[in-house]
Scaffold this motif. Structure first.
Motif, PDB file in Angstrom:
ATOM      1  N   ASP A 175       1.003  -1.210  -0.112  1.00 57.01           N
ATOM      2  CA  ASP A 175      -0.060   0.005   0.198  1.00 57.01           C
ATOM      3  C   ASP A 175       0.882   1.322  -0.110  1.00 57.01           C
ATOM      4  O   ASP A 175       0.574   2.123  -0.686  1.00 57.01           O
ATOM      5  CB  ASP A 175      -0.992  -0.025   1.237  1.00 57.01           C
ATOM      6  N   ALA A 176       1.928   1.347   0.744  1.00 62.58           N
ATOM      7  CA  ALA A 176       2.742   2.443   1.102  1.00 62.58           C
ATOM      8  C   ALA A 176       3.511   2.700  -0.349  1.00 62.58           C
ATOM      9  O   ALA A 176       3.590   3.904  -0.913  1.00 62.58           O
ATOM     10  CB  ALA A 176       3.986   2.274   2.020  1.00 62.58           C
ATOM     11  N   LEU A 177       3.892   1.730  -1.173  1.00 62.07           N
ATOM     12  CA  LEU A 177       4.661   1.687  -2.269  1.00 62.07           C
ATOM     13  C   LEU A 177       3.744   2.224  -3.303  1.00 62.07           C
ATOM     14  O   LEU A 177       4.206   3.052  -4.327  1.00 62.07           O
ATOM     15  CB  LEU A 177       5.379   0.436  -2.667  1.00 62.07           C
ATOM     16  N   ALA A 178       2.550   1.818  -3.215  1.00 61.46           N
ATOM     17  CA  ALA A 178       1.517   2.339  -4.215  1.00 61.46           C
ATOM     18  C   ALA A 178       1.229   3.723  -4.240  1.00 61.46           C
ATOM     19  O   ALA A 178       0.783   4.360  -5.205  1.00 61.46           O
ATOM     20  CB  ALA A 178       0.261   1.329  -4.172  1.00 61.46           C
ATOM     21  N   SER A 179       1.299   4.398  -3.168  1.00 63.36           N
ATOM     22  CA  SER A 179       0.680   5.701  -2.692  1.00 63.36           C
ATOM     23  C   SER A 179       2.058   6.557  -2.792  1.00 63.36           C
ATOM     24  O   SER A 179       1.768   7.929  -2.843  1.00 63.36           O
ATOM     25  CB  SER A 179       0.350   5.867  -1.285  1.00 63.36           C
ATOM     26  N   GLN A 180       3.173   6.137  -3.099  1.00 66.63           N
ATOM     27  CA  GLN A 180       4.481   6.948  -3.438  1.00 66.63           C
ATOM     28  C   GLN A 180       4.947   6.570  -4.552  1.00 66.63           C
ATOM     29  O   GLN A 180       4.387   5.655  -5.451  1.00 66.63           O
ATOM     30  CB  GLN A 180       5.401   6.869  -2.212  1.00 66.63           C
ATOM     31  N   ASP A 181       6.052   7.332  -5.024  1.00 68.48           N
ATOM     32  CA  ASP A 181       6.771   7.085  -6.321  1.00 68.48           C
ATOM     33  C   ASP A 181       8.303   6.926  -6.294  1.00 68.48           C
ATOM     34  O   ASP A 181       8.967   7.978  -6.554  1.00 68.48           O
ATOM     35  CB  ASP A 181       6.504   8.290  -7.251  1.00 68.48           C
ATOM     36  N   PRO A 182       8.585   5.890  -5.388  1.00 67.82           N
ATOM     37  CA  PRO A 182      10.060   5.670  -5.258  1.00 67.82           C
ATOM     38  C   PRO A 182      10.696   5.556  -6.660  1.00 67.82           C
ATOM     39  O   PRO A 182      10.566   4.745  -7.519  1.00 67.82           O
ATOM     40  CB  PRO A 182      10.235   4.364  -4.655  1.00 67.82           C
ATOM     41  N   GLN A 183      12.019   6.216  -6.870  1.00 65.20           N
ATOM     42  CA  GLN A 183      12.719   6.426  -8.071  1.00 65.20           C
ATOM     43  C   GLN A 183      13.880   5.333  -8.201  1.00 65.20           C
ATOM     44  O   GLN A 183      14.071   5.181  -9.497  1.00 65.20           O
ATOM     45  CB  GLN A 183      13.290   7.634  -8.269  1.00 65.20           C
ATOM     46  N   THR A 184      14.292   4.751  -7.091  1.00 66.94           N
ATOM     47  CA  THR A 184      15.546   3.889  -7.025  1.00 66.94           C
ATOM     48  C   THR A 184      15.211   2.908  -6.151  1.00 66.94           C
ATOM     49  O   THR A 184      14.160   2.671  -5.458  1.00 66.94           O
ATOM     50  CB  THR A 184      16.795   4.726  -6.553  1.00 66.94           C
ATOM     51  N   VAL A 185      15.998   1.535  -6.506  1.00 71.46           N
ATOM     52  CA  VAL A 185      15.921   0.416  -5.346  1.00 71.46           C
ATOM     53  C   VAL A 185      15.997   0.892  -4.000  1.00 71.46           C
ATOM     54  O   VAL A 185      15.404   0.550  -3.126  1.00 71.46           O
ATOM     55  CB  VAL A 185      17.004  -0.662  -6.001  1.00 71.46           C
ATOM     56  N   ALA A 186      17.047   1.810  -3.769  1.00 73.69           N
ATOM     57  CA  ALA A 186      17.227   2.350  -2.509  1.00 73.69           C
ATOM     58  C   ALA A 186      16.035   2.814  -1.937  1.00 73.69           C
ATOM     59  O   ALA A 186      15.600   2.983  -0.621  1.00 73.69           O
ATOM     60  CB  ALA A 186      18.435   3.234  -2.420  1.00 73.69           C
ATOM     61  N   ASP A 187      15.261   3.836  -2.698  1.00 77.75           N
ATOM     62  CA  ASP A 187      14.054   4.429  -2.312  1.00 77.75           C
ATOM     63  C   ASP A 187      12.999   3.479  -2.025  1.00 77.75           C
ATOM     64  O   ASP A 187      12.249   3.689  -0.836  1.00 77.75           O
ATOM     65  CB  ASP A 187      13.602   5.275  -3.304  1.00 77.75           C
ATOM     66  N   VAL A 188      12.733   2.221  -2.895  1.00 75.10           N
ATOM     67  CA  VAL A 188      11.827   1.413  -2.456  1.00 75.10           C
ATOM     68  C   VAL A 188      12.287   0.708  -1.153  1.00 75.10           C
ATOM     69  O   VAL A 188      11.333   0.374  -0.314  1.00 75.10           O
ATOM     70  CB  VAL A 188      12.081   0.186  -3.496  1.00 75.10           C
ATOM     71  N   LEU A 189      13.601   0.141  -0.827  1.00 69.30           N
ATOM     72  CA  LEU A 189      13.912  -0.462   0.345  1.00 69.30           C
ATOM     73  C   LEU A 189      14.017   0.226   1.572  1.00 69.30           C
ATOM     74  O   LEU A 189      13.212  -0.183   2.705  1.00 69.30           O
ATOM     75  CB  LEU A 189      15.270  -1.017   0.221  1.00 69.30           C
ATOM     76  N   LYS A 190      14.161   1.535   1.543  1.00 73.99           N
ATOM     77  CA  LYS A 190      14.131   2.525   2.609  1.00 73.99           C
ATOM     78  C   LYS A 190      12.744   2.717   2.995  1.00 73.99           C
ATOM     79  O   LYS A 190      12.039   2.602   4.200  1.00 73.99           O
ATOM     80  CB  LYS A 190      14.439   3.791   2.387  1.00 73.99           C
ATOM     81  N   LEU A 191      11.713   2.825   1.879  1.00 76.01           N
ATOM     82  CA  LEU A 191      10.117   3.017   2.399  1.00 76.01           C
ATOM     83  C   LEU A 191       9.712   1.474   2.905  1.00 76.01           C
ATOM     84  O   LEU A 191       8.965   1.357   3.954  1.00 76.01           O
ATOM     85  CB  LEU A 191       9.352   3.333   1.199  1.00 76.01           C
ATOM     86  N   VAL A 192      10.150   0.288   2.518  1.00 79.02           N
ATOM     87  CA  VAL A 192       9.830  -1.018   2.894  1.00 79.02           C
ATOM     88  C   VAL A 192      10.409  -0.904   4.369  1.00 79.02           C
ATOM     89  O   VAL A 192       9.485  -1.438   5.314  1.00 79.02           O
ATOM     90  CB  VAL A 192      10.242  -2.121   2.253  1.00 79.02           C
ATOM     91  N   ALA A 193      11.516  -0.742   4.586  1.00 81.17           N
ATOM     92  CA  ALA A 193      12.120  -0.435   5.983  1.00 81.17           C
ATOM     93  C   ALA A 193      11.049   0.275   6.911  1.00 81.17           C
ATOM     94  O   ALA A 193      10.895  -0.268   8.171  1.00 81.17           O
ATOM     95  CB  ALA A 193      13.536   0.064   6.082  1.00 81.17           C
ATOM     96  N   LYS A 194      10.963   1.388   6.654  1.00 79.62           N
ATOM     97  CA  LYS A 194      10.031   2.349   7.382  1.00 79.62           C
ATOM     98  C   LYS A 194       8.636   1.955   7.621  1.00 79.62           C
ATOM     99  O   LYS A 194       8.268   1.689   8.829  1.00 79.62           O
ATOM    100  CB  LYS A 194      10.089   3.786   6.756  1.00 79.62           C
ATOM    101  N   THR A 195       8.122   1.068   6.853  1.00 82.58           N
ATOM    102  CA  THR A 195       6.695   0.556   7.065  1.00 82.58           C
ATOM    103  C   THR A 195       6.963  -0.592   7.741  1.00 82.58           C
ATOM    104  O   THR A 195       5.768  -0.742   8.499  1.00 82.58           O
ATOM    105  CB  THR A 195       6.311   0.412   5.404  1.00 82.58           C
ATOM    106  N   LEU A 196       7.889  -1.543   7.630  1.00 83.40           N
ATOM    107  CA  LEU A 196       7.900  -2.775   8.476  1.00 83.40           C
ATOM    108  C   LEU A 196       8.143  -2.183   9.771  1.00 83.40           C
ATOM    109  O   LEU A 196       7.368  -2.893  10.678  1.00 83.40           O
ATOM    110  CB  LEU A 196       8.807  -3.733   8.021  1.00 83.40           C
TER     111      LEU A 196
END
Length: 115
Positions: free
Chosen positions: A52-73
């Protein structure tokens, strides 16, 4: 080999969420043998929140995705698991750097996460 970017990382997390959902009851049963039996429920909730968090944001890099995953978990998975998984994904984000990854770079992300 083509470069692995944010789209690859997003797909990785979607597939992880699907797999965790499929294995939810098994994870609960395994956790009941040594703990309180909430691990499958926590991971299912956590990775649902990740997607859900990834769908509501627009991460531009692998690092951006993984940082958002970390924060959400860290904010949605209870007990020690949230910080443990969150730390692993933060380490992976650091290893990913600012650009895309090749196969060796993807392996480096996993190695850093497990480190």
């Amino acid at each position: 080999m083509s470069e692995l970017g944010a789209a690859w990382a997003l797909e990785w997390m979607k597939r992880t969420r699907e797999r965790v959902g499929q294995q939810r009851e098994r994870l609960i049963d395994l956790d009941r043998q040594i703990g309180d039996g909430d691990h499958g429920e926590n991971l299912d909730r956590g990775f649902g929140a990740v997607v859900d968090a990834l769908a509501s944001q627009d991460p531009q890099t692998v690092a951006d995705v993984l940082k958002l995953v970390a924060k959400t978990l860290m904010s949605t998975v209870g007990g020690a698991a949230g910080p443990l998984y969150g730390t692993a994904f933060l380490r992976g984000a650091k290893a990913a750097g600012a650009g895309g990854l090749d196969g060796a770079g993807a392996a480096g992300v996993v190695e850093a996460a497990l480190g």
